[in-house]
Design an enzyme around this catalytic site. Sequence first.
Site, PDB file in Angstrom:
ATOM      1  N   SER A 246       0.922  -1.277   0.164  1.00 41.50           N
ATOM      2  CA  SER A 246      -0.064  -0.021   0.177  1.00 41.50           C
ATOM      3  C   SER A 246       0.854   1.161  -0.097  1.00 41.50           C
ATOM      4  O   SER A 246       1.667   1.323   0.716  1.00 41.50           O
ATOM      5  CB  SER A 246      -0.728   0.143   1.077  1.00 41.50           C
ATOM      6  N   LYS A 247       0.637   2.187  -0.908  1.00 39.09           N
ATOM      7  CA  LYS A 247       1.181   3.367  -0.925  1.00 39.09           C
ATOM      8  C   LYS A 247       0.770   4.113   0.388  1.00 39.09           C
ATOM      9  O   LYS A 247       1.800   4.895   0.963  1.00 39.09           O
ATOM     10  CB  LYS A 247       0.645   4.228  -1.981  1.00 39.09           C
ATOM     11  N   ARG A 248      -0.410   3.929   1.006  1.00 39.37           N
ATOM     12  CA  ARG A 248      -0.539   4.753   2.087  1.00 39.37           C
ATOM     13  C   ARG A 248       0.150   4.168   3.360  1.00 39.37           C
ATOM     14  O   ARG A 248       0.832   5.256   4.358  1.00 39.37           O
ATOM     15  CB  ARG A 248      -2.115   4.490   2.606  1.00 39.37           C
ATOM     16  N   ASP A 249       0.824   2.967   3.216  1.00 39.10           N
ATOM     17  CA  ASP A 249       1.271   2.396   4.301  1.00 39.10           C
ATOM     18  C   ASP A 249       3.051   2.804   4.076  1.00 39.10           C
ATOM     19  O   ASP A 249       3.778   2.380   5.016  1.00 39.10           O
ATOM     20  CB  ASP A 249       1.387   0.945   4.632  1.00 39.10           C
ATOM     21  N   GLY A 250       3.465   3.338   3.056  1.00 44.02           N
ATOM     22  CA  GLY A 250       4.839   3.752   2.669  1.00 44.02           C
ATOM     23  C   GLY A 250       5.456   2.423   2.352  1.00 44.02           C
ATOM     24  O   GLY A 250       6.912   2.546   2.679  1.00 44.02           O
TER      25      GLY A 250
END
Length: 319
Positions: A246-250
């Site tokens: 996930s992009k959100r989780d880096g």
Amino acid sequence: MQVRTRFAPSPTGFLHLGGLRSALYAYLFARQNNGAFILRIEDTDQERFVPGATEVIYNTLRDCGMNWDEGPDVGGDRGPYIQSQRKDLYLPYAVQLVETGHAYYCFCEKTETEEGGGVFERAEDPCRGLAEDEVRRRLDAGMPYVIRQRIPDEGTTTFHDEIFGDVTAPNKDLDDQVLIKRDGLPTYNFANVVDDHLMGITHVVRGNEYLSSAPKYTRLYQAFGWTEPEYVHCPLITDEEHHKLSKRDGDAYYSDYIEKGYLTEALINYLALVGWNPGDDREFFTMDELVEAFDVSRLNKAPGIFDVDKLTWFNAEYI
């Protein structure tokens, strides 16, 4: 026959680890077979284009030691290697498909699903059965249109993959995908096939999220009478919870890990092992050693788990 592989990313941001691994496998296969590794920038989706993203792709691949033989910045005999610079190539091929009955003009109003597939169930599409004179009347009147692939209602389509073997799909489950959009540019799926053929790509290495689209590619190759490349659909990469990175989780992009202090060599070494194994207990490989050891038959069907703790261990060993 010279082996020719390609990496064809879209310049829509940073380079995802899944895309980077596909590039790595394509590079290893080409080098192992004394073939050519081609870089092609697929920028036909102008709405998602991110300025500077092409340079990110160049820099990332070079940092990882994957130098390409043909591409936008190094040239080659099959260029241009940026799709937007090839935009005049695609419409004649789509019109050829219309003339042979493998595609049709669709004048229905634009919807959000235009890029990918059908606005209607195939039997309900009002443009699929338009008479030729009515199609001509609408074209002469300047009505906007897309060109859609015409999939038969009956039968099946089969393609071969080096990992999954023969894969068969009922034609009734395939949508009449858009080939040419209203702006005259091709969709990803259509440009992909035309460019792979014109660039002489012999082996397509990509994520297995494209397995469901492959039968439609096969039908395009068959409609044109072109030789289909050999497919290698790589397993997905997931986190320890079996979720997509996930992009959100880096944790989705190459740059995320470089910024955290991971070494490129450690990341590439570990990434090669996410979904592939060398057949023995070796874990540490230089790029040259990966070229020698890589074997597509040892790629897994199941998703590869990206274990950050294991990557951290690799990184410590490299340091």
